[in-house]
Design a protein around this motif. Structure first.
Motif, PDB file in Angstrom:
ATOM      1  N   ASN A   9      40.151  27.330  32.944  1.00  0.00           N
ATOM      2  CA  ASN A   9      39.924  28.356  33.905  1.00  0.00           C
ATOM      3  C   ASN A   9      40.766  29.200  33.868  1.00  0.00           C
ATOM      4  O   ASN A   9      42.161  29.073  34.288  1.00  0.00           O
ATOM      5  N   GLN A  10      40.440  30.627  34.714  1.00  0.00           N
ATOM      6  CA  GLN A  10      41.641  32.044  35.214  1.00  0.00           C
ATOM      7  C   GLN A  10      40.603  32.757  35.993  1.00  0.00           C
ATOM      8  O   GLN A  10      39.610  32.607  36.578  1.00  0.00           O
ATOM      9  N   PRO A  11      41.301  33.029  36.629  1.00  0.00           N
ATOM     10  CA  PRO A  11      41.548  33.583  38.194  1.00  0.00           C
ATOM     11  C   PRO A  11      40.972  34.980  37.881  1.00  0.00           C
ATOM     12  O   PRO A  11      41.509  35.642  36.758  1.00  0.00           O
ATOM     13  N   THR A  13      38.840  38.261  39.621  1.00  0.00           N
ATOM     14  CA  THR A  13      38.667  39.096  41.201  1.00  0.00           C
ATOM     15  C   THR A  13      37.274  40.066  41.639  1.00  0.00           C
ATOM     16  O   THR A  13      36.810  40.902  39.764  1.00  0.00           O
ATOM     17  N   PRO A  60      37.155  35.772  45.118  1.00  0.00           N
ATOM     18  CA  PRO A  60      38.032  34.801  43.878  1.00  0.00           C
ATOM     19  C   PRO A  60      37.203  33.868  43.349  1.00  0.00           C
ATOM     20  O   PRO A  60      36.763  33.050  43.869  1.00  0.00           O
ATOM     21  N   VAL A  61      36.730  33.900  42.195  1.00  0.00           N
ATOM     22  CA  VAL A  61      36.472  33.169  40.964  1.00  0.00           C
ATOM     23  C   VAL A  61      37.025  32.246  40.223  1.00  0.00           C
ATOM     24  O   VAL A  61      38.507  33.110  39.836  1.00  0.00           O
ATOM     25  N   GLU A  62      37.125  31.158  39.711  1.00  0.00           N
ATOM     26  CA  GLU A  62      37.428  30.466  38.381  1.00  0.00           C
ATOM     27  C   GLU A  62      36.620  30.229  37.242  1.00  0.00           C
ATOM     28  O   GLU A  62      35.564  29.755  37.728  1.00  0.00           O
ATOM     29  N   PRO A 118      44.479  35.362  33.038  1.00  0.00           N
ATOM     30  CA  PRO A 118      44.527  35.380  34.175  1.00  0.00           C
ATOM     31  C   PRO A 118      44.720  37.564  35.241  1.00  0.00           C
ATOM     32  O   PRO A 118      44.732  38.003  33.615  1.00  0.00           O
TER      33      PRO A 118
END
Length: 128
Positions: A9-11, A13, A60-62, A118
């Motif tokens: 998973n990557q951050p 926005t 913010p989501v992953e 990211p």
């Protein structure tokens, strides 16, 4: 002891601006397949955000690496998204890439973006 598992998973926005209402809930639906895009219950996950008196918000989501698309609705009368007789929402909606359909609903490729590391920022303008 096994090594800790590294998440793919990557951050990401998601920035949503120009909300029609500063109090009505905004729902975001995240999709990662062409076949499931905009089909009820076929999203990977959804989030509801109360704007808290503001006309924009940041979420913010992953997300796992790959292709994604986001559909957004704002339910102004707190029931369900109202639609006209041919099924087009009469309440505010928007899509990633700020794709604005002219006649038919968009397809996944119109709205997709790639998560490959990211720091991805997805900006969406919600208009009525």
């Amino acid at each position: 002891m096994p090594a800790p598992r590294v998440s793919d998973n990557q951050p990401v926005t998601v920035v949503v601006t120009s909300l029609v209402s500063t109090t009505s809930t905004v729902k975001l639906f995240f999709y990662n397949t062409r076949e499931g895009f905009l089909k009820s219950g076929k999203w990977v996950f959804s989030k509801s955000v109360k704007p808290g008196g503001k006309s924009e918000f940041t979420l913010p989501v992953e997300l796992p690496k790959g292709e994604w698309a986001v559909a957004i609705t704002q339910d102004l009368n707190n029931n369900k998204i109202d639609k006209n007789f041919i099924g087009i929402p009469t309440e505010p909606y928007a899509f990633s890439n700020n794709f604005r359909p002219k006649v038919a609903a968009p397809v996944f490729d119109d709205c997709k973006f790639t998560v490959d590391g990211p720091g991805k920022v997805v900006s969406i303008v919600l208009k009525n």
